[in-house]
Write a protein that holds these residues in place. Structure first.
Motif, PDB file in Angstrom:
ATOM      1  N   ASN A 158     -12.935  -2.324   3.805  1.00 44.62           N
ATOM      2  CA  ASN A 158     -11.803  -1.413   4.009  1.00 44.62           C
ATOM      3  C   ASN A 158     -10.524  -2.018   3.448  1.00 44.62           C
ATOM      4  O   ASN A 158      -9.724  -1.337   2.805  1.00 44.62           O
ATOM      5  CB  ASN A 158     -11.632  -1.095   5.490  1.00 44.62           C
ATOM      6  N   ARG A 159     -10.335  -3.326   3.675  1.00 43.00           N
ATOM      7  CA  ARG A 159      -9.164  -4.009   3.153  1.00 43.00           C
ATOM      8  C   ARG A 159      -9.151  -3.956   1.627  1.00 43.00           C
ATOM      9  O   ARG A 159      -8.109  -3.731   1.010  1.00 43.00           O
ATOM     10  CB  ARG A 159      -9.131  -5.461   3.634  1.00 43.00           C
ATOM     11  N   ALA A 160     -10.308  -4.133   1.001  1.00 44.25           N
ATOM     12  CA  ALA A 160     -10.386  -4.092  -0.467  1.00 44.25           C
ATOM     13  C   ALA A 160      -9.966  -2.716  -0.992  1.00 44.25           C
ATOM     14  O   ALA A 160      -9.286  -2.616  -2.013  1.00 44.25           O
ATOM     15  CB  ALA A 160     -11.791  -4.448  -0.939  1.00 44.25           C
ATOM     16  N   TYR A 161     -10.365  -1.649  -0.288  1.00 42.41           N
ATOM     17  CA  TYR A 161      -9.952  -0.307  -0.707  1.00 42.41           C
ATOM     18  C   TYR A 161      -8.425  -0.163  -0.601  1.00 42.41           C
ATOM     19  O   TYR A 161      -7.767   0.327  -1.522  1.00 42.41           O
ATOM     20  CB  TYR A 161     -10.644   0.781   0.115  1.00 42.41           C
ATOM     21  N   VAL A 162      -7.889  -0.602   0.517  1.00 43.86           N
ATOM     22  CA  VAL A 162      -6.441  -0.512   0.715  1.00 43.86           C
ATOM     23  C   VAL A 162      -5.720  -1.378  -0.315  1.00 43.86           C
ATOM     24  O   VAL A 162      -4.691  -0.970  -0.872  1.00 43.86           O
ATOM     25  CB  VAL A 162      -6.064  -0.909   2.161  1.00 43.86           C
ATOM     26  N   TYR A 163      -6.271  -2.552  -0.606  1.00 41.81           N
ATOM     27  CA  TYR A 163      -5.714  -3.424  -1.636  1.00 41.81           C
ATOM     28  C   TYR A 163      -5.638  -2.680  -2.970  1.00 41.81           C
ATOM     29  O   TYR A 163      -4.642  -2.775  -3.687  1.00 41.81           O
ATOM     30  CB  TYR A 163      -6.576  -4.689  -1.748  1.00 41.81           C
ATOM     31  N   ALA A 164      -6.687  -1.933  -3.287  1.00 42.16           N
ATOM     32  CA  ALA A 164      -6.701  -1.135  -4.522  1.00 42.16           C
ATOM     33  C   ALA A 164      -5.602  -0.083  -4.518  1.00 42.16           C
ATOM     34  O   ALA A 164      -4.981   0.175  -5.553  1.00 42.16           O
ATOM     35  CB  ALA A 164      -8.068  -0.477  -4.701  1.00 42.16           C
ATOM     36  N   ARG A 165      -5.354   0.522  -3.373  1.00 43.99           N
ATOM     37  CA  ARG A 165      -4.302   1.539  -3.285  1.00 43.99           C
ATOM     38  C   ARG A 165      -2.915   0.927  -3.489  1.00 43.99           C
ATOM     39  O   ARG A 165      -2.017   1.588  -3.996  1.00 43.99           O
ATOM     40  CB  ARG A 165      -4.356   2.262  -1.936  1.00 43.99           C
ATOM     41  N   VAL A 166      -2.762  -0.327  -3.109  1.00 49.42           N
ATOM     42  CA  VAL A 166      -1.466  -1.001  -3.250  1.00 49.42           C
ATOM     43  C   VAL A 166      -1.303  -1.625  -4.636  1.00 49.42           C
ATOM     44  O   VAL A 166      -0.256  -1.482  -5.265  1.00 49.42           O
ATOM     45  CB  VAL A 166      -1.289  -2.081  -2.153  1.00 49.42           C
ATOM     46  N   HIS A 167      -2.358  -2.307  -5.114  1.00 51.30           N
ATOM     47  CA  HIS A 167      -2.241  -3.126  -6.325  1.00 51.30           C
ATOM     48  C   HIS A 167      -2.978  -2.559  -7.538  1.00 51.30           C
ATOM     49  O   HIS A 167      -2.987  -3.188  -8.588  1.00 51.30           O
ATOM     50  CB  HIS A 167      -2.760  -4.540  -6.041  1.00 51.30           C
TER      51      HIS A 167
END
Length: 118
Positions: free
Chosen positions: A38-47
């Motif tokens: 889930n963190r990796a997905y959110v990371y993608a949305r940010v970066h």
């Protein structure tokens, strides 16, 4: 602030950095594979999705259908062949019939997109 606040707030890109911050704190408290995905997905949305792919691949959860489902989603923005591969892998690894059906529908959608863009 309640943990679910940013997930339930109105849509908008400004919420993603805050969600990432929360996941970073959660990961420091306790590692869990699904939390890391889930963190990796959110990371993608940010970066950006390329950065999200790098984060996801660092997890090396190749026996996890959620891992391949995430990579299918992230690659669908840049490399349809890899997206198709990861979606097919997710289907192979998935033990839930309901989730497998959802993944199969996603695979068909990716195939349609791949054929439309060629």
């Amino acid at each position: 602030m309640h943990r679910g606040y940013w997930h339930s707030s109105p849509a908008g890109e400004e919420k993603w950095p805050h969600i990432l911050e929360r996941y970073n704190h959660l990961m420091m408290e306790e590692y869990a594979p699904v939390r890391a995905l889930n963190r990796a997905y959110v990371y993608a949305r940010v970066h950006g999705y390329s950065a999200g792919i790098e984060e996801a691949e660092k997890l090396r959860l190749s026996e996890n259908h959620h891992y391949h489902g995430l990579l299918a989603e992230l690659y669908s923005k840049s490399d349809m062949q890899k997206a198709l591969f990861h979606c097919a892998e997710a289907i192979k690894l998935c033990k839930s019939a309901v989730a497998r059906n959802l993944l199969q529908a996603r695979l068909e959608s990716l195939r349609f997109s791949a054929n439309s863009n060629s």
